[in-house]
Design a protein around this motif. Structure first.
Motif, PDB file in Angstrom:
ATOM      1  N   GLU A 115       0.830  -1.199   0.000  1.00 56.06           N
ATOM      2  CA  GLU A 115       0.000   0.000   0.000  1.00 56.06           C
ATOM      3  C   GLU A 115       0.867   1.252   0.000  1.00 56.06           C
ATOM      4  OE1 GLU A 115      -3.205   2.402  -0.174  1.00 56.06           O
ATOM      5  OE2 GLU A 115      -3.188   0.218  -0.352  1.00 56.06           O
ATOM      6  N   ASP A 116       2.001   1.189   0.724  1.00 52.41           N
ATOM      7  CA  ASP A 116       2.920   2.332   0.739  1.00 52.41           C
ATOM      8  C   ASP A 116       3.486   2.593  -0.646  1.00 52.41           C
ATOM      9  OD1 ASP A 116       4.604   4.343   2.043  1.00 52.41           O
ATOM     10  OD2 ASP A 116       6.225   2.970   1.537  1.00 52.41           O
ATOM     11  N   VAL A 117       3.863   1.502  -1.335  1.00 47.24           N
ATOM     12  CA  VAL A 117       4.382   1.660  -2.700  1.00 47.24           C
ATOM     13  C   VAL A 117       3.327   2.287  -3.594  1.00 47.24           C
ATOM     14  CG1 VAL A 117       5.157   0.413  -4.744  1.00 47.24           C
ATOM     15  CG2 VAL A 117       6.057  -0.195  -2.500  1.00 47.24           C
ATOM     16  N   ARG A 118       2.096   1.795  -3.458  1.00 46.35           N
ATOM     17  CA  ARG A 118       1.019   2.355  -4.290  1.00 46.35           C
ATOM     18  C   ARG A 118       0.752   3.819  -3.934  1.00 46.35           C
ATOM     19  NH1 ARG A 118      -0.839  -2.941  -3.468  1.00 46.35           N
ATOM     20  NH2 ARG A 118      -2.025  -2.357  -1.605  1.00 46.35           N
ATOM     21  N   ALA A 119       0.801   4.118  -2.648  1.00 46.61           N
ATOM     22  CA  ALA A 119       0.577   5.503  -2.228  1.00 46.61           C
ATOM     23  C   ALA A 119       1.669   6.418  -2.774  1.00 46.61           C
ATOM     24  CB  ALA A 119       0.536   5.586  -0.702  1.00 46.61           C
ATOM     25  N   GLN A 120       2.897   5.928  -2.726  1.00 40.07           N
ATOM     26  CA  GLN A 120       3.988   6.732  -3.266  1.00 40.07           C
ATOM     27  C   GLN A 120       3.801   6.960  -4.763  1.00 40.07           C
ATOM     28  OE1 GLN A 120       8.060   5.940  -2.104  1.00 40.07           O
ATOM     29  NE2 GLN A 120       7.360   4.636  -0.438  1.00 40.07           N
ATOM     30  N   ARG A 121       3.393   5.906  -5.440  1.00 41.69           N
ATOM     31  CA  ARG A 121       3.164   6.058  -6.880  1.00 41.69           C
ATOM     32  C   ARG A 121       2.064   7.078  -7.157  1.00 41.69           C
ATOM     33  NH1 ARG A 121       3.325  -0.364  -8.545  1.00 41.69           N
ATOM     34  NH2 ARG A 121       5.608  -0.585  -8.508  1.00 41.69           N
ATOM     35  N   ARG A 122       1.007   6.997  -6.343  1.00 42.55           N
ATOM     36  CA  ARG A 122      -0.092   7.958  -6.547  1.00 42.55           C
ATOM     37  C   ARG A 122       0.380   9.381  -6.264  1.00 42.55           C
ATOM     38  NH1 ARG A 122      -3.266   3.641  -4.349  1.00 42.55           N
ATOM     39  NH2 ARG A 122      -3.041   4.456  -2.234  1.00 42.55           N
ATOM     40  N   ARG A 123       1.198   9.537  -5.194  1.00 40.40           N
ATOM     41  CA  ARG A 123       1.725  10.872  -4.911  1.00 40.40           C
ATOM     42  C   ARG A 123       2.591  11.382  -6.048  1.00 40.40           C
ATOM     43  NH1 ARG A 123       2.497   8.667   0.282  1.00 40.40           N
ATOM     44  NH2 ARG A 123       4.721   8.358  -0.109  1.00 40.40           N
ATOM     45  N   VAL A 124       3.459  10.458  -6.547  1.00 38.43           N
ATOM     46  CA  VAL A 124       4.318  10.865  -7.658  1.00 38.43           C
ATOM     47  C   VAL A 124       3.485  11.237  -8.878  1.00 38.43           C
ATOM     48  CG1 VAL A 124       6.040  10.032  -9.321  1.00 38.43           C
ATOM     49  CG2 VAL A 124       6.327   9.549  -6.875  1.00 38.43           C
ATOM     50  N   GLN A 125       2.442  10.419  -9.120  1.00 37.30           N
ATOM     51  CA  GLN A 125       1.594  10.704 -10.277  1.00 37.30           C
ATOM     52  C   GLN A 125       0.878  12.054 -10.131  1.00 37.30           C
ATOM     53  OE1 GLN A 125      -0.909   7.273 -10.303  1.00 37.30           O
ATOM     54  NE2 GLN A 125       0.642   5.933 -11.238  1.00 37.30           N
ATOM     55  N   VAL A 126       0.355  12.289  -8.916  1.00 38.31           N
ATOM     56  CA  VAL A 126      -0.373  13.547  -8.699  1.00 38.31           C
ATOM     57  C   VAL A 126       0.569  14.741  -8.800  1.00 38.31           C
ATOM     58  CG1 VAL A 126      -1.651  14.907  -6.999  1.00 38.31           C
ATOM     59  CG2 VAL A 126      -2.201  12.490  -7.342  1.00 38.31           C
ATOM     60  N   ILE A 127       1.750  14.590  -8.122  1.00 36.58           N
ATOM     61  CA  ILE A 127       2.709  15.702  -8.145  1.00 36.58           C
ATOM     62  C   ILE A 127       3.191  15.960  -9.561  1.00 36.58           C
ATOM     63  CG2 ILE A 127       5.010  16.394  -7.401  1.00 36.58           C
ATOM     64  CD1 ILE A 127       4.449  14.873  -4.781  1.00 36.58           C
ATOM     65  N   THR A 128       3.511  14.870 -10.253  1.00 37.02           N
ATOM     66  CA  THR A 128       3.991  15.017 -11.637  1.00 37.02           C
ATOM     67  C   THR A 128       2.920  15.663 -12.507  1.00 37.02           C
ATOM     68  OG1 THR A 128       5.386  13.073 -11.384  1.00 37.02           O
ATOM     69  CG2 THR A 128       4.925  13.805 -13.633  1.00 37.02           C
ATOM     70  N   GLY A 129       1.690  15.204 -12.291  1.00 34.44           N
ATOM     71  CA  GLY A 129       0.594  15.782 -13.075  1.00 34.44           C
ATOM     72  C   GLY A 129       0.417  17.265 -12.803  1.00 34.44           C
ATOM     73  N   SER A 130       0.507  17.626 -11.508  1.00 41.82           N
ATOM     74  CA  SER A 130       0.348  19.028 -11.158  1.00 41.82           C
ATOM     75  C   SER A 130       1.465  19.875 -11.747  1.00 41.82           C
ATOM     76  CB  SER A 130       0.330  19.188  -9.625  1.00 41.82           C
ATOM     77  OG  SER A 130      -0.738  18.456  -9.068  1.00 41.82           O
ATOM     78  N   VAL A 131       2.687  19.367 -11.617  1.00 41.74           N
ATOM     79  CA  VAL A 131       3.830  20.111 -12.147  1.00 41.74           C
ATOM     80  C   VAL A 131       3.712  20.285 -13.648  1.00 41.74           C
ATOM     81  CG1 VAL A 131       6.324  20.031 -12.516  1.00 41.74           C
ATOM     82  CG2 VAL A 131       5.375  19.475 -10.274  1.00 41.74           C
ATOM     83  N   LEU A 132       3.320  19.185 -14.297  1.00 43.17           N
ATOM     84  CA  LEU A 132       3.183  19.265 -15.756  1.00 43.17           C
ATOM     85  C   LEU A 132       2.107  20.265 -16.167  1.00 43.17           C
ATOM     86  CD1 LEU A 132       3.540  15.511 -16.779  1.00 43.17           C
ATOM     87  CD2 LEU A 132       5.148  17.370 -17.210  1.00 43.17           C
ATOM     88  N   ALA A 133       0.981  20.237 -15.397  1.00 44.67           N
ATOM     89  CA  ALA A 133      -0.102  21.152 -15.744  1.00 44.67           C
ATOM     90  C   ALA A 133       0.329  22.605 -15.577  1.00 44.67           C
ATOM     91  CB  ALA A 133      -1.327  20.858 -14.881  1.00 44.67           C
ATOM     92  N   MET A 134       0.989  22.888 -14.435  1.00 41.44           N
ATOM     93  CA  MET A 134       1.463  24.245 -14.211  1.00 41.44           C
ATOM     94  C   MET A 134       2.516  24.636 -15.234  1.00 41.44           C
ATOM     95  SD  MET A 134       1.823  24.226 -10.053  1.00 41.44           S
ATOM     96  CE  MET A 134       2.541  25.854 -10.071  1.00 41.44           C
ATOM     97  N   ALA A 135       3.367  23.656 -15.566  1.00 37.70           N
ATOM     98  CA  ALA A 135       4.427  23.962 -16.524  1.00 37.70           C
ATOM     99  C   ALA A 135       3.862  24.262 -17.894  1.00 37.70           C
ATOM    100  CB  ALA A 135       5.407  22.789 -16.610  1.00 37.70           C
ATOM    101  N   VAL A 136       2.821  23.482 -18.264  1.00 32.12           N
ATOM    102  CA  VAL A 136       2.207  23.725 -19.567  1.00 32.12           C
ATOM    103  C   VAL A 136       1.607  25.119 -19.628  1.00 32.12           C
ATOM    104  CG1 VAL A 136       0.293  23.037 -21.060  1.00 32.12           C
ATOM    105  CG2 VAL A 136       1.804  21.313 -20.092  1.00 32.12           C
TER     106      VAL A 136
END
Length: 941
Positions: A213-234
């Motif tokens: 569950e921790d691995v999945r949570a980390q992946r979700r955090r990375v996905q959310v953070i990456t998505g947010s960064v990408l959106a702001m960057a775009v």
């Protein structure tokens, strides 16, 4: 959920200041929201570990944290959550009652704290002991099985309030190791595992599920953070973000490309082992320089273990003869093209122009002892002398033979030259005057070779009459009867460096050894070549090995003492191998053949060092080196332990006796002063390694044969294991048992070994399991390791203690991660029967194994691959194996009662050694073929 850190260092109003000295507390915020419930209550002494509780807090907050929450568990800690109040105990008691778990950080300090005692007492009163988690941070925690309670003397970390609270041994988490580790974060694998142990029940999950569950949570955090960064960057700087992504992808792609190329080069290097060993070495080095992967490291070791140093084309046709100069700086060869050529054996380049003069094929070649002249023979019936420096012929050819001349040799003093011809004569010449010396030595048929003894007094000849004849080199009279045994023509003869042995080889496919004094054959004929013709036979300069080349295109090394082949045949020639020579230092063996190739070999790779160590009258069951490497101890069925000097290969003392049955295990103490032997007579004996005297009475207690012994705790403790399925620990000084026997195995224990730090004991046996024990307390550590489908015969820790190797009846060597207890890679396969022993080299780079198939195999424990070819010739099943402390020598124990020493292919700097033996770097063409997309860079200087 929330974890409340309840603290024993809170001082209620009116509390005795002396009772809580060193446990002051400053609080800052309201204690809690009324009615709020907590996942756990942490009780500890602040004076014990000031940084430990915050680390636990942070770990619980972050492990398996959902991406949308600040914490996985709300952790309440003193300096951030407790208000200054006169009624702290009622507040603490209230929160104790609202918590689901009680986590006790047990240490000697907490065991003396009255506030920890109050918290424990309240918890047991209200909730019972079932939900108490004990985390040992310091001190001892020992369960007394007989008393059904903690051992009150040994359990210095256990608060008196816990005595009598549990009916059976509770599970507790040992985190004493944290004192040695300053990185108490979730990036630390050990700390992360401990936090998962604590957090799992709080989350209502199993530990493995929580980690997932921790691995999945980390992946979700990375996905959310990456998505947010990408959106702001775009939205903000699309071009910048695009560039960053491109750089990251490029870097990742480059890493993957280099990894793939490194592995590819290692594979190509291995494929070229036999056909082009020089290129094989260079590609192995290139792969390592591009990326230092486990496969690239294995490629280095594999190339280093290859006895072939290199090959290069020589003459325009078949080669017939080869000889090294006395200084080893040049190699002379003769060929069917009628030329004599000189080569630099390091650069493999021809030295000057070919020596021409023979009107037909040139046959044999020999340097004078001073290296100033070179003699060659040919089918034109002449012997020619040359100056190897100027490459000019010295005077006129020596004539007198009426046909082809195939053999030539200088006497040791250089004053006489002998030649052998198909006209049936052996002629002697003065090389200074180039005149004949007396009448030829007659022979019933063609003579193909001639050799002087090292003292120059005896001349040996071999010929078409199938015998070897000996002559007095001074009087030219025959010495005794001919040496008969060959069934076909004798083509070559050679004396050993000490003159005590004469070797002969010929058309019957055998090599035979003779005593030149008694004229008797020594032992059985050496057989192994698959073609009937053996063209050449030569002793190494030290006389420890004998080499032969034959019509099957192979070079074979033999042990002249045991008449056994050393290792596998050296292959590489694509046609018959006809000539051969050792360099003066014995470090290089040159062979030449019908394929027109000159090949160089390193005969020291995995070569047996000298004669076997003989003295035991039965199989040797175990052996070990002393810590300083100056002594090798062997133990066997003859009930003795014998001590040897591995350099002289002689016994250094009288056999150590005392056992009344076979000695099955042997071990030196870490300081080398004490030697222990395990016996089939159910006893363990100790000897003074210096004097050979027994130390005290036998150690008794096992009810069956004792199979292995090992020293631990700096030599203060000795462990023994045997057929009764128990391990016993002994105080070496008093020779008394330490505690009760360690039980758990259900059958015979074959092997026992301590980890390098002495804290862990590993055992393996007939019940197919491997078990770990705490060397200090004797407690079993975790569940048994399984994997071998049959008995486990031997175990070995790597020098860093991180890897355990096991040898099994299934013919495999298996590796485990000591910390996680999980298998590493696939089982190492290659042995064709039971693997009996395993040993790591001191640097951990090599793992050696032996078995009933009689082979010794080397493995790269990081890449899980076999290194080089297996060694053979261990006298039947190989029952023991041990590396010397410097890693340069391997000792094996034979079923035939002999111990053998072998050189190993280890090197502190394999890259430097490979470059040195390659003698060059990659050419432009080779670079373009194998590394065309790589920028050109030096592989070897």
């Amino acid at each position: 959920m929330t974890v409340l850190a309840g603290r024993d260092d809170l001082t209620p109003a009116g509390a005795d200041a002396e009772a809580v000295a060193g446990e002051r507390h400053v609080a800052a915020e309201p204690l809690a929201v009324a009615g709020k419930r907590y996942a756990a209550f942490i009780s500890y002494s602040r004076s014990a570990r000031g940084a430990f509780a915050p680390a636990i807090q942070r770990g619980l907050q972050q492990l398996a944290r959902p991406w949308h929450r600040r914490r996985a568990l709300e952790v309440f800690r003193d300096t951030t959550g407790l208000a200054v109040t006169a009624e702290l105990w009622p507040s603490i008691r209230s929160n104790l009652d609202r918590s689901a778990w009680f986590v006790l950080l047990a240490s000697p300090e907490s065991a003396r704290s009255r506030w920890v005692g109050k918290e424990i007492g309240r918890w047991i009163e209200v909730k019972g002991p079932q939900t108490i988690m004990i985390v040992v941070t310091d001190g001892g925690c020992v369960w007394d099985e007989a008393a059904g309670d903690f051992d009150r003397a040994a359990s210095t970390a256990v608060h008196p309030a816990l005595h009598g609270a549990f009916g059976v041994e509770p599970r507790y988490l040992d985190m004493r190791w944290a004192h040695e580790d300053v990185h108490l974060t979730l990036r630390n694998a050990s700390f992360r595992g401990a936090i998962a142990e604590l957090a799992a029940p709080m989350h209502g999950l199993a530990k493995d599920e929580l980690e997932g569950e921790d691995v999945r949570a980390q992946r979700r955090r990375v996905q959310v953070i990456t998505g947010s960064v990408l959106a702001m960057a775009v939205l903000l700087v699309l071009s910048v973000v695009a560039g960053l992504i491109a750089v990251q992808q490029r870097d990742l792609a480059e890493v993957r490309r280099q990894d793939a190329l490194s592995r590819q080069l290692a594979a190509r290097s291995e494929n070229l082992d036999d056909t082009d060993p020089v290129l094989s070495r260079l590609l192995a080095v290139a792969g390592w320089r591009i990326m230092q992967t486990p496969d690239a490291h294995a490629g280095l070791l594999n190339a280093l273990a290859n006895p072939s140093v290199g090959g290069f084309p020589g003459h325009s046709g078949k080669l017939n003869g080869a000889a090294f100069s006395p200084d080893g700086r040049s190699l002379a060869t003769t060929g069917e093209d009628g030329t004599v050529r000189l080569w630099d054996p390091v650069t493999r380049r021809q030295l000057g122009q070919p020596l021409t003069g023979h009107s037909g094929p040139a046959q044999d070649v020999a340097f004078s002892p001073d290296g100033r002249s070179l003699a060659t023979t040919g089918e034109d019936g002449t012997v020619r002398l040359w100056d190897p420096v100027t490459r000019r012929q010295l005077g006129q050819p020596l004539t007198g033979h009426s046909g082809a001349i195939y053999g030539v040799a200088f006497s040791p003093d250089g004053r006489t030259l002998a030649s052998a011809g198909v006209d049936g004569s052996v002629r002697l010449w003065d090389p200074a005057t180039r005149r004949g010396l007396g009448r030829p030595l007659g022979n019933p048929g063609p003579v193909y070779d001639v050799a002087f003894s090292p003292d120059g007094r005896t001349l040996a000849t071999g010929g078409n009459d199938k015998v070897v004849r000996l002559w007095d080199a001074v009087t030219r009279r025959r010495l005794g009867r001919p040496l008969s045994g060959h069934t076909e023509t004798v083509l070559r003869v050679a004396f050993s460096p000490d003159g005590k042995t004469l070797a002969s080889a010929g058309d019957d496919g055998t090599v035979r050894l003779w005593d030149p004094v008694t004229h008797r054959q020594l032992g059985k004929a050496l057989t192994g070549h698959t073609d009937n013709v053996i063209w050449e036979v030569r002793f190494s300069p030290d006389g420890r090995s004998l080499a032969s080349v034959g019509g099957d295109g192979t070079v074979r090394l033999w042990d002249p003492a045991t008449h056994r082949q050393l290792g596998e045949a050296l292959t590489g020639h694509t046609d018959q191998a006809r000539a051969m020579a050792f360099s003066p230092d014995g470090g290089t063996l040159a062979s030449a053949g019908n394929d027109g190739m000159i090949r160089l070999w390193n005969p020291a790779v995995h070569r047996r060092l000298g004669r076997p160590l003989t003295g035991h009258t039965g199989p040797i069951r175990a052996l070990t080196f002393s810590p300083d490497g100056r002594t090798l101890a062997t133990a066997g069925d003859d009930k003795t332990v014998r001590l040897w000097d591995p350099v002289t290969r002689e016994e250094t003392a009288a056999p150590l006796t005392g056992h009344t049955d076979a000695v099955l295990g042997v071990a030196f103490s870490p300081d080398g002063r004490v030697l222990a032997g395990a016996g089939g007579d159910r006893t363990v004996l100790l000897w003074d390694a210096a004097t050979g005297r027994r130390i005290g009475a036998p150690l008794t207690g096992h009810s069956g044969p004792v199979y292995d012994v090992a020293f631990g705790s700096g030599g203060r403790v000795l462990a023994s294991a045997g057929a009764d399925g128990t391990v016993r620990l002994w105080d070496v000084r008093t020779r008394r048992p330490l505690g009760q026997p360690l039980t758990g195995h259900t059958d015979t224990i074959w092997t026992v070994t301590f980890s390098p730090d002495g804290r862990t004991l590993a055992t393996g046996g007939l019940d197919t399991t491997i078990r770990f024990w705490d060397a200090a307390t004797g407690r079993r550590l975790g569940a048994p390791l399984t994997g071998h489908p049959g008995p486990v015969y031997d175990l070995a820790f790597s020098p860093d203690g991180r890897t355990l190797a096991g040898a099994g009846v299934d013919g495999t060597v298996r590796l485990w991660d000591v910390r996680t207890r999980r298998p590493l890679g696939q089982p190492l396969t290659g042995h064709t029967g039971t693997v009996l022993r395993v040993a790591f080299s001191r640097d951990g780079r090599l793992l050696a194994s032996t078995g009933v198939d009689g082979t010794i195999r080397f493995w790269d424990p990081e890449a899980y691959r076999q290194i080089g070819r297996p060694m053979t010739g261990s006298g039947g099943s190989s029952l023991g194996v041990a590396f010397s402390p410097d890693g340069r020598t391997l000792a094996t124990a034979g079923e035939d009662g002999a111990a053998r020493l072998w050189g190993t292919a280890t090197a502190a700097d394999p890259v430097a050694l490979l470059c040195a033996t390659a003698g060059r770097t990659l050419t432009d063409a080779e670079w373009s073929l194998h590394l065309k997309d790589e920028p050109r860079r030096p592989v070897c200087p």
